[in-house]
Write an enzyme that holds these catalytic residues in place. Structure first.
Site, PDB file in Angstrom:
ATOM      1  N   GLU A 154      43.211  76.171  20.970  1.00 19.08           N
ATOM      2  CA  GLU A 154      43.863  76.448  19.834  1.00 19.08           C
ATOM      3  C   GLU A 154      42.996  76.422  18.546  1.00 19.08           C
ATOM      4  OE1 GLU A 154      47.070  77.547  19.341  1.00 19.08           O
ATOM      5  OE2 GLU A 154      47.473  77.542  21.470  1.00 19.08           O
ATOM      6  N   CYS A 210      45.886  76.382   9.549  1.00 16.32           N
ATOM      7  CA  CYS A 210      44.914  77.320  10.536  1.00 16.32           C
ATOM      8  C   CYS A 210      45.405  78.940  10.120  1.00 16.32           C
ATOM      9  CB  CYS A 210      45.057  76.870  11.877  1.00 16.32           C
ATOM     10  SG  CYS A 210      46.636  76.735  12.419  1.00 16.32           S
TER      11      CYS A 210
HETATM   12  P1  NAD Z   1      37.245  69.811  14.659  1.00 15.93           P
HETATM   13  O1  NAD Z   1      36.825  71.120  15.742  1.00 15.93           O
HETATM   14  O2  NAD Z   1      36.093  69.487  13.767  1.00 15.93           O
HETATM   15  O3  NAD Z   1      37.786  68.638  15.165  1.00 15.93           O
HETATM   16  C1  NAD Z   1      38.978  68.751  16.299  1.00 15.93           C
HETATM   17  C2  NAD Z   1      38.753  67.425  17.244  1.00 15.93           C
HETATM   18  O4  NAD Z   1      37.583  67.450  17.930  1.00 15.93           O
HETATM   19  C3  NAD Z   1      38.947  66.211  16.447  1.00 15.93           C
HETATM   20  O5  NAD Z   1      39.607  65.332  17.331  1.00 15.93           O
HETATM   21  C4  NAD Z   1      37.255  65.715  16.651  1.00 15.93           C
HETATM   22  O6  NAD Z   1      37.049  64.301  16.359  1.00 15.93           O
HETATM   23  C5  NAD Z   1      37.003  66.255  17.898  1.00 15.93           C
HETATM   24  N1  NAD Z   1      35.357  66.650  17.907  1.00 15.93           N
HETATM   25  C6  NAD Z   1      34.371  67.082  16.939  1.00 15.93           C
HETATM   26  N2  NAD Z   1      33.318  67.220  17.478  1.00 15.93           N
HETATM   27  C7  NAD Z   1      33.406  67.055  18.702  1.00 15.93           C
HETATM   28  C8  NAD Z   1      32.417  67.162  19.805  1.00 15.93           C
HETATM   29  N3  NAD Z   1      30.994  67.525  19.722  1.00 15.93           N
HETATM   30  N4  NAD Z   1      32.971  66.732  21.227  1.00 15.93           N
HETATM   31  C9  NAD Z   1      34.170  66.129  21.310  1.00 15.93           C
HETATM   32  N5  NAD Z   1      35.368  66.306  20.396  1.00 15.93           N
HETATM   33  C10 NAD Z   1      34.718  66.680  18.977  1.00 15.93           C
HETATM   34  O7  NAD Z   1      38.208  70.654  13.988  1.00 15.93           O
HETATM   35  P2  NAD Z   1      39.151  69.977  12.469  1.00 15.93           P
HETATM   36  O8  NAD Z   1      38.046  70.308  11.449  1.00 15.93           O
HETATM   37  O9  NAD Z   1      39.804  68.870  12.737  1.00 15.93           O
HETATM   38  O10 NAD Z   1      40.234  70.958  12.147  1.00 15.93           O
HETATM   39  C11 NAD Z   1      39.861  72.276  11.706  1.00 15.93           C
HETATM   40  C12 NAD Z   1      39.826  73.534  12.399  1.00 15.93           C
HETATM   41  O11 NAD Z   1      40.702  73.455  13.450  1.00 15.93           O
HETATM   42  C13 NAD Z   1      39.666  74.912  11.748  1.00 15.93           C
HETATM   43  O12 NAD Z   1      38.889  75.694  12.250  1.00 15.93           O
HETATM   44  C14 NAD Z   1      41.241  75.095  11.927  1.00 15.93           C
HETATM   45  O13 NAD Z   1      41.658  76.650  11.833  1.00 15.93           O
HETATM   46  C15 NAD Z   1      41.636  74.796  13.262  1.00 15.93           C
HETATM   47  N6  NAD Z   1      43.043  74.479  13.486  1.00 15.93           N
HETATM   48  C16 NAD Z   1      43.566  75.325  14.519  1.00 15.93           C
HETATM   49  C17 NAD Z   1      44.879  75.198  14.679  1.00 15.93           C
HETATM   50  C18 NAD Z   1      45.598  76.144  15.717  1.00 15.93           C
HETATM   51  O14 NAD Z   1      46.675  75.785  15.931  1.00 15.93           O
HETATM   52  N7  NAD Z   1      45.067  77.041  16.354  1.00 15.93           N
HETATM   53  C19 NAD Z   1      45.860  74.553  14.184  1.00 15.93           C
HETATM   54  C20 NAD Z   1      44.809  73.487  13.131  1.00 15.93           C
HETATM   55  C21 NAD Z   1      43.627  73.528  13.044  1.00 15.93           C
END
Ligand code: NAD
Length: 481
Positions: free
Chosen positions: A227, A261
């Site tokens: 997602e 998002c």
């Molecule tokens: P992110 O991708 O930075 O982090 C998401 C999760 O992944 C966190 O738990 C983080 O600790 C973990 N993570 C980060 N780097 C990692 C790695 N190298 N290896 C493993 N895990 C890792 O996203 P964010 O900043 O928390 O959220 C914002 C993003 O999420 C935006 O792009 C937004 O559009 C998207 N989002 C999508 C939805 C949806 O339902 N489609 C909902 C909310 C947010």
């Protein structure tokens, strides 16, 4: 809870945490096998415990989001609790039907057999969630995971510290850790989890980390639901109800200070109504948040200083390339504040036109013909959402047919998230797979094909292939066409 407490040092991976993760993952193996035989009432009883644990912490959840994002209580109720409790109610009402084996009719070649599709748990699952709506984006996927009879390990975001604490309490109260466990921590904890051979990974976050998740899943051939995010456009054409369009778009953009998002990322407005749209936006934003939104109790904060600076940089870059500041523009990174801001005449090469904004900055682009907009949308990665405001049904139909997006609303924004009879998810760059309601059951179960042979006709087709076998094969070929 205070904003300062939210910046506590995130938990990183150390030897003890790595050992605990492995221990819990191993312990979940036996439980996952046992859960295969769990009944619908048993699973519903678990969801009832989860429901209770959430409802009991309603005030704590609201407080946690105030601590993490300075978010108004009403926005937490509307955007986190309402969809979560709605999805739980859907599961209560329909789980038995969703998990019932579905019979399919025999084909000519399988006459004499019965066949059905049986939804079975995937097994051990991993749920990784982001910080922007930490409650619903963590517990939302957990509902179908539990409903389908899986175990789950959850990794919350290190940026939403207060929410993660409440989530940990909820999970501990509702489940034994060999069924559902939660690990707080930063990317190092996420990476350690991704090395384990989970059966399914459900990830919500950025497309950049989504790629990392997908390649980690490939090592074990785990299935994934991704997602992700992206730049969701809104189109307002000349026939639209401008007052309704602007009020809804402005609200959806300012909800959670734009860190949503499915928020409108940028806006295409027909030249004929451009000035009218602009005027209404300015009027609404001033009426809702006052002359200085930093004092408004109804406007959330940016998650941290780094993200506020990222938004400040997007704004500076756009303005240095000639974009016009049409409203707002105040940024105070130390206070995690960015005001609702409108930008016009933005050059195509400005970073704000390429990067997901994820904040209250709204680029407004004028257009003359639908074709220009369709071309620009198709030149960019497929968005999570595409919204059209128009009274011209033919034009709406044409836009929907000639573009691709995870989901769309016509004369509405973001409400697709609340309609649990629709799949919620992206497409390619904005995601793979979907959930909500029955779509979550699909994500967290394997659809096993079962064929039960009642009558045995195939004996006639065994070697040596004489005239009888050849006649039967020919008849089957004929009847199958
Ligand atoms: P992110 O991708 O930075 O982090 C998401 C999760 O992944 C966190 O738990 C983080 O600790 C973990 N993570 C980060 N780097 C990692 C790695 N190298 N290896 C493993 N895990 C890792 O996203 P964010 O900043 O928390 O959220 C914002 C993003 O999420 C935006 O792009 C937004 O559009 C998207 N989002 C999508 C939805 C949806 O339902 N489609 C909902 C909310 C947010």
């Amino acid at each position: 809870m205070s904003q300062s407490a939210a910046s506590a040092t995130p938990v990183t991976l150390d030897a003890e945490r790595a050992r605990r993760i492995r221990e819990v993952f191993d312990a979940q193996r036996a439980v996952a096998l046992r859960l295969r035989e769990s009944t619908v009432p048993q699973r519903l009883a678990k969801l009832a415990r989860l429901h209770e644990a959430i409802v009991r912490r309603r005030a704590l959840i609201i407080e946690a989001l105030q601590g993490d994002l300075g978010r108004p209580a009403l926005e937490t109720e509307l955007a986190e609790l309402l969809p979560l409790l709605g999805d739980l109610a859907q599961h209560r009402a329909h789980l038995a039907r969703w998990l019932r084996p579905r019979r399919v009719r025999p084909t000519v070649a399988t006459l004499g057999t019965r066949a059905w599709i049986q939804r079975e748990p995937r097994g051990r699952t991993l749920i990784q969630s982001p910080w922007n709506y930490p409650i619903v984006l963590t517990l939302g996927p957990l509902i179908p995971a539990v409903a389908c009879g899986n175990t789950a390990i959850i990794k919350t975001s290190e940026l939403a510290v207060h929410s993660s604490r409440v989530l940990a309490q909820i999970v501990r109260e509702a489940f034994d850790e060999d069924e559902v466990a939660l690990f707080e921590g930063d990317a190092s904890v996420g990476r350690a989890l991704l090395e384990l051979p989970f059966d399914h990974i459900f990830f919500t976050g950025s497309p950049a980390v989504g790629r990392i998740v997908m390649s980690a899943a490939a090592q074990h051939l785990a299935s994934v639901t991704l997602e992700l995010g992206g730049k969701s456009p809104v189109i307002v054409d000349a026939s639209a109800d401008i007052a309704q369009a602007v009020d809804t778009i402005a609200w959806a953009k300012c909800l959670n200070a734009g860190q949503t998002c499915i928020a409108p990322d940028h806006l295409y407005v027909h030249t004929a109504v451009y000035e009218q749209v602009l005027e209404r936006f300015r009027q609404r934003l001033s009426a809702w948040y006052g002359a200085d939104a930093v004092h408004s109790p109804d406007f959330a904060r940016i998650i941290n200083e780094r993200h506020a600076r990222r938004l400040a940089d997007l704004l500076t870059d756009a303005r240095s390339r000639g974009a016009l500041l049409l409203h707002g523009g105040a940024v105070e990174p130390e206070r995690h504040f960015v005001s609702p801001t409108l930008l016009g005449e933005i050059p195509a090469e400005a970073h704000i036109m390429h990067e997901e904004i994820f904040g209250p900055l709204l680029p407004i682009i004028r257009y003359e013909h639908d074709e220009e907009v369709i071309e620009r949308i198709n030149a960019a990665p497929k968005p999570l959402a595409l919204y059209v405001w128009s009274r011209n049904r033919a034009s709406v139909h044409r836009i929907l047919q000639r573009t691709s997006a995870g989901g769309s609303c016509i004369n509405q924004v973001a409400m697709q998230f609340l309609q649990h009879r629709l799949p919620f998810g992206g497409v390619n760059h904005s995601g793979i797979g979907s959930y909500h309601g029955e779509w979550g059951i699909r994500a967290f179960s394997h659809e096993r094909a079962v064929l039960d042979a009642k009558l045995q006709f195939a004996g006639a087709l065994r070697p040596p292939y004489g005239p009888r076998a050849r006649r039967l094969a020919a008849a089957l070929m004929r009847w199958s066409q």
